[in-house]
Design a protein around this motif. Structure first.
Motif, short mmCIF file in Angstrom:
data_model
loop_
_atom_site.label_atom_id
_atom_site.label_comp_id
_atom_site.label_asym_id
_atom_site.label_seq_id
_atom_site.Cartn_x
_atom_site.Cartn_y
_atom_site.Cartn_z
N GLU A 5 131.80 90.92 -3.97
CA GLU A 5 132.87 90.58 -4.91
C GLU A 5 132.47 90.92 -6.34
OE1 GLU A 5 135.45 86.62 -6.32
OE2 GLU A 5 133.87 86.46 -4.78
N SER A 17 140.15 82.63 -7.59
CA SER A 17 138.93 82.29 -6.88
C SER A 17 138.68 83.30 -5.76
CB SER A 17 139.03 80.88 -6.29
OG SER A 17 140.03 80.86 -5.26
N SER A 18 137.52 83.23 -5.16
CA SER A 18 137.21 84.15 -4.05
C SER A 18 138.22 84.01 -2.93
CB SER A 18 135.80 83.89 -3.53
OG SER A 18 134.84 84.10 -4.54
N GLU A 20 141.30 82.85 -3.12
CA GLU A 20 142.62 83.33 -3.57
C GLU A 20 142.66 84.86 -3.60
OE1 GLU A 20 143.88 79.59 -6.50
OE2 GLU A 20 142.70 81.27 -7.27
N THR A 165 130.10 86.67 -3.13
CA THR A 165 130.83 86.67 -1.85
C THR A 165 130.98 88.10 -1.34
OG1 THR A 165 132.07 84.70 -2.49
CG2 THR A 165 132.98 86.03 -0.69
#
Length: 808
Positions: A5, A17-18, A20, A165
Motif C-alpha cells: 500500500e 483507510s486500508s 476503505e 498492508t
C-alpha cells in the motif's frame, strides 16, 4: 497483481483507510482478493545497537553481546548468530516481548514470549532476531541488519514499515493497464478524485556515443523497439534495501541488481524490460518471426523449437530470445557482466498470445504483453531503468535509440448519453460522464446527445460503446447504483403446438435412461480425422490446450471419451447423451446474432450406450446392449417421426453394423457400433453403440388434431410375405403404409424368418417378413369380407413394387 500500500500511496494518497481503499478498488472492478500485513503482529521489539561482544565462556558457538536498546543501561544478551558485529543495528526483543508463533506454537496461534533466562550460566536480557523470528521471511541465516541511521530503542515496526498492508488484486484479462502500481494509482485517482502524483522520469543524458543496431523486420509482431547501451556497470553491486523490500512485498525475490531493476520498473510502470550482456551480442538485433528448425535455450534452461508463428529476438548468431516472453541463455547478463544493452519493446498481443503456453510455461512479461502493454512508455521505461542502474551499479550510458515501425491506432468510440443512462439504470448527468472521461485520461468530444472518446495508449479494452458505459458505471461506483428490479409488461409466451423445444428433446432422452453430458466444442484433431473423416478441421488460433486445437464437426469423439472416462473409474454401464453444436465450413452462411459467416453451427443430438442393456436385476438376464436397443431408444425420442435406417458407412462405425438415418428423403445422422479399430485404439473392452442426428428436423411435430375413437371392435390380419433377402423391411413397410385404406389403423413387423434349408419353401435368396395389420372403422363393425379385401390390396401393393408373394 500484488503490491504494498505504501508504494501505491506514493502515487496517490486518498483520505481512506486500508480497508476503505480495498473496498473502493473492488467496487471499481479491481477486485482486492486479499490484504495482509507486511509482517505478523508482534510487540516489544526495538532497534538494538551491538556495542561490543565477546565469546561465551561455556559455549563455542555463542556470543555475549552488550546491546544499546534505548534503555537506561546496556543489555546483556546471549546470541548465536554468525554475523554478529560491533556497531551493527539489529532487532532486539526486550523482556516481555511477544513474537509471532513458531514451531509447536504455530499450530495453536500462541505468540512466543521473551523471558529473562540463563544460557549456559550467563544471564540473557532479551533476544536478537533474524527475519524469520519476526515472521518476515524464512531466512534465519543470521541477524536481520537494520539501517545504519536507525535510532536505538525505536520500534522496529516503524523502522521497517511493517504495518504496511499488502494488496493482492485479482484482475480480469482486459485490464492489463492495472498490472502495475502506476496503473492502479491512475484508477484510484480517477475514482476518489485524489491528487495524482505521476512519477517524474527525467531523461538521462548520454555520456558516450556508443549505440547498438536494432531493426524490426516483422512490424506486425513488433511495433516499437527501444534500446540503450550502458558500459562499465558493476553487476555485483548490492540491490538497495528499499528496492529489495518493495520487490519482496510484491512477490518478487531479489536476484541481482540488474535483474532487480528490470523487475522493479515492470511492477512500477507496467513496462517489461530485458537486459543483455552487450559483449555476448553478435551483430545487430533483428526482431522477426522464427524459422522452422531454429532452436533456442531460454533463461529457464528449457530448449524450444521455433517456427513461423513465434516472434523472436535475433542477432547474427540466430535467436537470442522469445519476444515478449523470455530471454535466451546465450546473451544473459551475469554477475561478471560489465557492459549491457537495455531493451524496451512493444509487441502486439496477437503475436504473443498462446506462445508461452505452447512451450508449457509462463512469465511476467508474457502475462503483460499478451494482454497489451502501453506502447508510449518505451522511452520512459528505458530512462527510469537507466537512472536506477547508474545509481546502483555505476557506468556510462549511451543515447537512447527508439525505433518505431507500426503502432496501434486508437479508433474513436461513440457513446450515446441516453444509451448509457438506460444500460446503467440510473440517471447520471452528462457533466459527470465528461468528468469521468477526463479523470481517466480519455480524449473526448461532446455533442448534445453523445460523446466521442479516444482511449489512451495503455487502455486496450476500450473498443465499443459498452466499454465506455462500463467506465462510467465503475467510476460512479457500482455500489451507488440501486438494485431496482426491472419493470416491464408481463406477456404470456406463445406456446407452439407444431414442435417441441430443445429442453423437451433432452427430457425425452433422459427418460430413456441416458444422462446428459456437456463437452467442450474444442477437440483433438486426431478425433476429427479418425472419427469424422475430417482432414481439414476448423483450427483455433489460440487453443487452451494442445489436445483441444480444433472445433468439432461430430459429437462421437467426445462421447467415446465419456465412455473411456467412466470405465477408468469402474463404472461398467454408461449411457450418456449430448445436445450441442458442431462446426462445419459453409460458404452460404452469413453473419448473424448467433452465427459467423462461412461457418455452420447445427445442433446435434448424440448418444452412446455401453455395458448391459438394463441395470442388474432379478427379473431379466443380463445381456450387452446392442444396435436394436439404441435404435429403439432413438425412435422413442423422436417419435412420432419414423425415419428410415439404411445400411451405410461412417468412419467411426462398424462397416457391417452401421445405418444412415434418413428423414423426408434426407440423411440427418448415423447409428451403429463403434468400429473395431477404434475400440482397440481407445482401449475399450467392447464396442459401444452410438447415434448422432441433427436436432432441428426432429423438433417439428404434426399439430395435434381430434380423431374419433371407434367403439367397434378391431379386426387383425397377419401377412407373411416372401421377399428378396436383400430387401429392407422398412422399404416394404413403407409401401404397405402408403397403400393402406382408411380403415387400417396400424401395420407393424413382428417376425422375420430366414430359411436354413430348402424344405422351408424359401430359397437361400429369400426371407419371410410377417406383418400385423390392425383394421377398425369408426362407423360400423368390419366384416370378414371387407378385412380380406383390405388384405388383398396390401398384398397386391407389395407384389407390384417388390415382387413379394404370400408365404404358403
Amino acid at each position: 497483481m500484488k503490491f504494498p500500500e505504501s508504494w501505491l500511496r506514493s502515487f496517490v494518497n486518498p483520505p481512506l483507510s486500508s480497508a476503505e481503499l480495498a473496498h473502493t478498488l473492488t467496487m471499481s472492478g479491481l477486485e482486492v482478493e486479499e490484504t495482509e500485513a507486511a509482517a505478523p503482529a508482534f510487540t516489544g521489539i526495538v532497534v538494538g545497537e551491538i556495542k561490543s561482544f565477546e565469546k561465551h565462556p561455556n559455549a563455542d558457538r555463542l556470543n555475549v553481546c552488550q546491546v544499546d536498546a534505548g534503555q537506561d543501561h546496556l543489555l546483556n544478551i546471549v546470541c548465536g548468530a554468525p554475523n554478529v558485529a560491533a556497531g551493527m543495528k539489529v532487532p532486539c526483543a526486550l523482556i516481555g516481548a511477544q513474537l509471532p508463533p513458531a514451531g509447536d506454537d504455530k499450530a495453536d496461534g500462541k505468540p512466543f514470549e521473551i523471558k529473562r533466562a540463563k544460557m549456559r550460566g550467563v544471564e540473557s536480557e532479551g533476544m536478537l532476531c533474524s527475519a524469520r523470528e519476526l515472521g518476515m521471511s524464512d531466512d534465519h541465516s543470521g541477524l536481520l541488519p537494520l539501517p545504519a541511521d536507525a535510532v536505538p530503542g525505536t520500534n522496529v515496526r516503524e523502522v521497517l514499515n511493517l504495518d504496511d498492508t499488502l494488496f493482492t488484486i485479482k484482475l480480469t484479462p482486459n485490464r492489463a493497464d492495472a498490472l502495475s502500481v502506476l496503473g492502479v494509482a491512475r484508477d484510484v485517482a480517477a475514482i476518489t478524485s485524489a491528487p495524482f502524483q505521476p512519477l517524474a522520469v527525467p531523461a538521462v543524458q548520454p555520456t558516450m556515443d556508443d549505440k547498438f543496431t536494432a531493426k524490426i523486420t516483422d512490424a506486425d509482431g513488433c511495433g516499437r523497439f527501444t534500446g540503450r547501451v550502458i558500459k562499465g556497470v558493476n553487476a555485483k553491486a548490492p540491490t538497495p534495501a528499499w528496492m529489495v523490500e518493495r520487490l519482496a512485498r510484491s512477490g518478487q525475490r531479489s536476484i541481482s541488481a540488474l535483474v532487480d531493476v528490470t523487475n522493479y520498473v515492470m511492477l512500477e510502470l507496467g513496462r517489461p524490460l530485458h537486459v543483455y550482456d552487450l559483449d555476448k551480442l553478435q551483430g545487430g538485433i533483428d526482431v522477426r518471426f522464427g524459422r522452422k528448425g531454429e532452436k533456442l535455450k531460454l533463461l529457464n534452461e528449457q530448449t524450444v523449437e521455433l517456427d513461423e508463428t513465434v516472434l523472436a529476438i535475433t542477432d547474427a548468431s540466430g535467436p537470442i530470445g522469445l519476444a515478449g516472453i523470455m530471454g535466451g541463455d546465450s546473451t544473459k547478463a551475469e554477475l561478471t557482466t560489465t557492459n549491457v544493452y537495455l531493451e524496451s519493446a512493444f509487441f502486439y498481443p496477437l503475436a504473443i498470445q498462446g506462445r508461452a503456453r505452447r512451450f508449457n510455461f509462463t512469465s511476467d512479461a508474457s502475462h503483460r504483453f499478451e494482454r497489451g502493454v502501453d506502447f508510449n512508455n518505451n522511452v520512459d521505461g528505458i530512462e527510469r531503468a537507466t537512472r536506477l542502474i547508474l545509481d546502483i551499479c555505476g557506468g556510462q550510458a549511451g543515447p537512447t535509440v527508439d525505433t518505431v515501425a507500426k503502432l496501434p491506432v486508437r479508433k474513436p468510440v461513440t457513446m450515446r448519453i441516453a444509451r448509457c443512462v438506460k444500460i446503467i439504470g440510473k440517471q447520471i448527468s452528462a457533466d459527470e460522464m465528461a468528468a469521468t472521461f477526463t479523470r481517466l485520461g480519455f480524449e473526448q468530444t461532446r455533442t448534445a446527445d453523445a460523446f466521442t472518446v479516444t482511449a489512451p495508449s495503455y487502455r486496450f479494452d476500450i473498443e465499443i460503446e459498452e466499454d465506455l458505459i462500463e467506465e462510467v458505471a465503475r467510476i460512479h461506483g457500482f455500489e451507488n447504483i440501486p438494485a431496482a428490479p426491472p419493470l416491464a409488461r408481463a406477456e404470456m409466451m406463445q406456446s407452439r403446438e407444431d414442435g417441441i423445444s430443445l429442453t423437451t428433446l433432452k427430457e425425452l432422452a433422459a427418460a430413456r435412461d441416458y444422462q446428459e453430458v456437456i463437452n467442450f466444442s474444442f477437440v483433438d484433431e486426431k478425433w476429427e480425422r479418425e472419427l469424422a473423416g475430417n482432414e481439414a478441421p476448423i483450427k483455433l488460433l489460440n487453443p487452451i490446450a494442445s489436445q483441444m486445437g480444433v472445433m468439432r464437426s461430430s459429437l462421437f469423439g467426445s462421447l467415446i471419451a465419456n465412455v473411456a472416462y467412466n470405465l477408468n473409474r469402474r463404472e461398467p454401464r454408461v449411457r450418456v447423451f449430448e445436445l450441442g453444436p458442431v462446426f462445419k465450413r459453409d460458404a452460404s452462411v452469413q453473419d448473424g446474432p448467433l452465427q459467423v459467416a462461412g461457418y455452420a453451427q447445427p445442433r446435434m443430438l448424440g448418444a452412446v450406450a455401453f455395458g448391459t442393456a438394463y441395470e442388474e436385476q432379478w427379473g431379466a438376464k443380463a445381456r450387452p446392449v446392442d444396435y436394436f436397443d439404441v435404435k429403439g431408444d432413438l425412435e422413442a425420442v423422436i417419435a412420432p417421426w419414423e425415419p428410415e435406417f439404411i445400411a451405410s458407412a461412417h468412419p467411426a462405425l462398424h462397416p457391417g453394423r452401421c445405418a444412415a438415418i434418413r428423414l423426408d428423403g434426407r440423411v440427418i445422422g448415423h447409428i451403429g457400433e463403434l468400429h473395431p479399430r477404434w475400440v482397440k485404439e481407445y482401449g475399450l473392452p467392447a464396442a459401444p453403440v452410438l447415434f448422432e442426428i441433427e436436432a432441428a428436423p426432429v423438433l417439428l411435430r404434426a399439430q395435434p388434431c381430434y380423431a374419433e375413437v371407434s367403439k367397434f371392435p378391431p379386426i387383425i390380419r397377419d401377412l407373411a410375405l416372401v421377399v428378396p433377402a436383400g430387401l429392407a423391411a422398412a422399404a416394404i413397410l413403407k409401401t404397405l403404409q402408403a397403400a393402406a385404406p382408411g380403415v387400417v389403423t396400424g401395420i407393424s413387423l413382428f417376425d422375420e424368418y430366414r430359411p436354413t434349408n430348402a424344405a422351408a419353401g424359401l430359397s437361400e435368396t429369400e426371407k419371410s417378413l410377417a406383418f400385423r395389420v390392425v383394421m377398425q372403422d369408426t362407423k360400423k363393425t368390419l366384416t370378414d369380407a371387407e378385412a380380406d379385401e383390405t388384405r388383398e390390396i396390401l398384398v397386391a401393393a407389395a407384389t407390384n413394387k417388390h415382387g413379394a408373394r404370400l408365404r404358403a
